[in-house]
Design a protein around this motif. Structure first.
Motif, PDB file in Angstrom:
ATOM      1  N   HIS A 179       0.830  -1.209   0.000  1.00 48.35           N
ATOM      2  CA  HIS A 179       0.000   0.000   0.000  1.00 48.35           C
ATOM      3  C   HIS A 179       0.864   1.260   0.000  1.00 48.35           C
ATOM      4  O   HIS A 179       0.555   2.234  -0.699  1.00 48.35           O
ATOM      5  N   ASN A 180       1.929   1.260   0.763  1.00 54.06           N
ATOM      6  CA  ASN A 180       2.801   2.426   0.814  1.00 54.06           C
ATOM      7  C   ASN A 180       3.599   2.606  -0.471  1.00 54.06           C
ATOM      8  O   ASN A 180       3.850   3.739  -0.897  1.00 54.06           O
ATOM      9  N   VAL A 181       3.999   1.504  -1.091  1.00 50.05           N
ATOM     10  CA  VAL A 181       4.709   1.604  -2.369  1.00 50.05           C
ATOM     11  C   VAL A 181       3.779   2.175  -3.439  1.00 50.05           C
ATOM     12  O   VAL A 181       4.176   3.040  -4.232  1.00 50.05           O
ATOM     13  N   ALA A 182       2.533   1.696  -3.472  1.00 45.28           N
ATOM     14  CA  ALA A 182       1.573   2.229  -4.444  1.00 45.28           C
ATOM     15  C   ALA A 182       1.351   3.724  -4.228  1.00 45.28           C
ATOM     16  O   ALA A 182       1.244   4.501  -5.178  1.00 45.28           O
ATOM     17  N   TRP A 183       1.284   4.134  -2.958  1.00 44.21           N
ATOM     18  CA  TRP A 183       1.127   5.548  -2.624  1.00 44.21           C
ATOM     19  C   TRP A 183       2.320   6.357  -3.136  1.00 44.21           C
ATOM     20  O   TRP A 183       2.154   7.445  -3.705  1.00 44.21           O
ATOM     21  N   ALA A 184       3.521   5.819  -2.960  1.00 44.37           N
ATOM     22  CA  ALA A 184       4.723   6.511  -3.420  1.00 44.37           C
ATOM     23  C   ALA A 184       4.768   6.597  -4.938  1.00 44.37           C
ATOM     24  O   ALA A 184       5.204   7.604  -5.501  1.00 44.37           O
ATOM     25  N   LEU A 368       5.083   4.429  14.710  1.00 48.93           N
ATOM     26  CA  LEU A 368       4.827   5.049  13.415  1.00 48.93           C
ATOM     27  C   LEU A 368       3.812   4.248  12.603  1.00 48.93           C
ATOM     28  O   LEU A 368       2.820   4.801  12.101  1.00 48.93           O
ATOM     29  N   PHE A 369       4.032   2.945  12.479  1.00 50.07           N
ATOM     30  CA  PHE A 369       3.132   2.124  11.680  1.00 50.07           C
ATOM     31  C   PHE A 369       1.763   1.985  12.339  1.00 50.07           C
ATOM     32  O   PHE A 369       0.738   1.969  11.648  1.00 50.07           O
ATOM     33  N   GLY A 370       1.743   1.899  13.664  1.00 50.26           N
ATOM     34  CA  GLY A 370       0.470   1.784  14.363  1.00 50.26           C
ATOM     35  C   GLY A 370      -0.376   3.036  14.211  1.00 50.26           C
ATOM     36  O   GLY A 370      -1.591   2.955  13.986  1.00 50.26           O
ATOM     37  N   THR A 371       0.252   4.199  14.302  1.00 55.50           N
ATOM     38  CA  THR A 371      -0.472   5.457  14.123  1.00 55.50           C
ATOM     39  C   THR A 371      -1.043   5.559  12.715  1.00 55.50           C
ATOM     40  O   THR A 371      -2.213   5.936  12.523  1.00 55.50           O
ATOM     41  N   ILE A 379       2.497   6.044   5.577  1.00 58.81           N
ATOM     42  CA  ILE A 379       3.635   6.527   6.357  1.00 58.81           C
ATOM     43  C   ILE A 379       4.027   7.937   5.924  1.00 58.81           C
ATOM     44  O   ILE A 379       4.342   8.803   6.751  1.00 58.81           O
ATOM     45  N   ALA A 380       3.992   8.200   4.614  1.00 59.28           N
ATOM     46  CA  ALA A 380       4.377   9.524   4.116  1.00 59.28           C
ATOM     47  C   ALA A 380       3.412  10.607   4.580  1.00 59.28           C
ATOM     48  O   ALA A 380       3.777  11.785   4.650  1.00 59.28           O
ATOM     49  N   GLU A 381       2.164  10.244   4.903  1.00 61.48           N
ATOM     50  CA  GLU A 381       1.210  11.225   5.414  1.00 61.48           C
ATOM     51  C   GLU A 381       1.465  11.522   6.887  1.00 61.48           C
ATOM     52  O   GLU A 381       1.276  12.653   7.339  1.00 61.48           O
ATOM     53  N   VAL A 382       1.904  10.521   7.620  1.00 60.64           N
ATOM     54  CA  VAL A 382       2.168  10.702   9.045  1.00 60.64           C
ATOM     55  C   VAL A 382       3.516  11.376   9.267  1.00 60.64           C
ATOM     56  O   VAL A 382       3.648  12.268  10.119  1.00 60.64           O
ATOM     57  N   ALA A 383       4.522  10.964   8.518  1.00 62.02           N
ATOM     58  CA  ALA A 383       5.871  11.523   8.676  1.00 62.02           C
ATOM     59  C   ALA A 383       6.553  11.512   7.318  1.00 62.02           C
ATOM     60  O   ALA A 383       7.272  10.571   6.972  1.00 62.02           O
ATOM     61  N   SER A 384       6.330  12.556   6.526  1.00 57.89           N
ATOM     62  CA  SER A 384       6.788  12.578   5.146  1.00 57.89           C
ATOM     63  C   SER A 384       8.309  12.578   5.015  1.00 57.89           C
ATOM     64  O   SER A 384       8.848  12.126   4.009  1.00 57.89           O
ATOM     65  N   THR A 385       9.012  13.087   6.040  1.00 61.69           N
ATOM     66  CA  THR A 385      10.474  13.156   5.951  1.00 61.69           C
ATOM     67  C   THR A 385      11.166  11.987   6.636  1.00 61.69           C
ATOM     68  O   THR A 385      12.398  11.940   6.684  1.00 61.69           O
TER      69      THR A 385
END
Length: 423
Positions: A179-184, A368-371, A379-385
């Motif tokens: 899911h995160n790779v698709a988002w990226a 991080l992942f739980g949040t 993940i990029a929405e929670v902590a983009s950097t």
């Protein structure tokens, strides 16, 4: 710490389906019969029949060359494609083809494999309607390309690229990474993408993207006669400007037993219209999951640093390497690395056993992942950097064969000029 491997530019591993001339489209459901004169050519055609792009084609290999073909079709219909090997020269080849033409259906396409580079012969073969002339010895990939080219315009670049993500065992976080790779892919590479959740009973894509679509992949799989690009488009749920979701129902009110070809219409329809399709493949072993993995353009195996993951990842990768001899080997990444007080297999030992380095090592970050999971965010929405977000961007680039445009290094001249004019 996050580490990842960068493939050297221009190496064989960087040649991936979808990159211009290196792409070979899958052959349609056609019958192919080859009549060979040498054992080497027969072996090459037989090996080509096992290529993932030929999975829908029915290939039969016989010996005897043109004479055997002419005799075979006197009392039987000709297939969609005939491959003929000949060691003869010019006029002898044309004479044999004239005999074959008397018993060959007009719609049949003919590929000739010769052993002499003769431009005059080639022009005469084209004038007589021969589809392709290959000069032996041929490799399996030459045969696959020749058959594919008959049914796909060589100048037409493919639209879609299929990326499959699968876990070496349950609970390794393969869905989260998919899911995160698709988002990226969608956000950072600005590439239209669809994340497809193939776990119809327990899929989590809709939760991770905070979506509740009324329709999804189950509607397509159980109504294959309705599947086309327009129908699939209606089933997609919009996540961002560049990302759509083909969600799983995530219900157990029915049993999800599928034939090996069940997902073919869906994947083919997506490939025809979407530049990147990320398949979230559930951790189970069946005829249809094997078919999906073998048919993908690129594969990412997700593992955790333990013995069961090591064994399973090795088995999966070895199987896929054997089933896809003409493709880049499956990639793998290590996830949940550094769990406190848990004995782990070190990445170098993992790499030694698999004979390849992981393309990413993602640390254990439960907060991080739980949040992100509880908020229905990436993940990029929670902590983009965060470095993990950067790791997903790297995976997106690697799996799509694309790279972000390099940012220009800021020049020292503009501030200096500004100060001069400010005086």
């Amino acid at each position: 710490m996050i580490t990842y491997q960068q493939q050297p530019p221009g190496s064989p591993e960087t040649l991936v389906a979808g990159d211009g001339d290196d792409y070979i489209a899958p052959a349609p459901r056609v019958s192919v019969q080859a009549f060979c004169e040498t054992a080497e050519t027969a072996a090459a055609v037989q090996a080509a029949a096992g290529d993932r792009r030929m999975i829908k084609a029915h290939v039969r290999v016989q010996m005897g060359g043109m004479a055997a073909a002419t005799e075979a079709y006197r009392n039987s219909p000709t297939p969609n494609v005939i491959m003929l090997e000949t060691e003869s020269r010019g006029d002898a080849i044309l004479a044999s083809l004239d005999e074959l033409a008397e018993v060959c259906d007009a719609a049949t396409r003919v590929i000739v494999i010769g052993h002499y580079n003769d431009i005059t012969l080639y022009r005469e073969l084209v004038r007589r309607g021969i589809s392709e002339y290959l000069i032996g010895p041929v490799n399996p990939i030459d045969v696959v390309r020749a058959v594919s080219t008959l049914f796909h315009a060589p100048s037409a670049k493919p639209v879609g690229r299929i990326v499959a993500v699968v876990g070496a065992k349950g609970g390794v976080g393969a869905s989260t990474i998919a899911h995160n790779v698709a988002w990226a892919v969608a956000r950072d590479l600005k590439l239209d993408a669809v994340i497809t959740d193939l776990d119809l009973a327990f899929g989590t894509a809709s939760l991770d993207y905070n979506q509740d679509p009324p329709q999804g992949i189950a509607d397509a799989v159980f109504s294959p006669e309705r599947v086309d690009t327009a129908y699939i488009d209606r089933l997609l749920s919009k996540c961002t400007d560049h990302l759509s979701l083909l969600a799983a129902p995530a219900t157990i009110d029915r049993v999800y037993d599928f034939t090996p070809e069940s997902f073919d219409p869906v994947i083919d329809a997506l490939r025809a219209t979407v530049p990147c399709v990320v398949l979230d493949v559930p951790h189970l072993w069946s005829a249809w999951t094997k078919r999906v993995l073998v048919g993908a353009d690129d594969i990412l195996v997700v593992a955790t640093p333990d013995l069961a993951s090591l064994r399973n990842a090795k088995n999966i990768i070895d199987m896929l390497k054997g089933a896809r001899p003409n493709d880049r080997r499956p990639l793998y990444c290590l996830n949940q690395v550094g769990v406190p007080k848990r004995p782990e297999i070190k990445p170098p030992d993992f790499a030694k056993a698999l004979e390849d380095e992981p393309v990413a090592i993602i640390p254990f970050e439960p907060q991080l992942f739980g949040t992100a999971a509880n908020n229905g965010q990436m993940i990029a929405e929670v902590a983009s950097t965060h470095r993990i977000a950067e790791s997903f961007r790297h995976l997106a680039q690697l799996l799509t064969g694309r790279s972000e445009s390099k940012k220009a290094r800021p020049s020292r001249l503009p501030p200096l000029i500004g100060k001069l004019f400010a005086r």
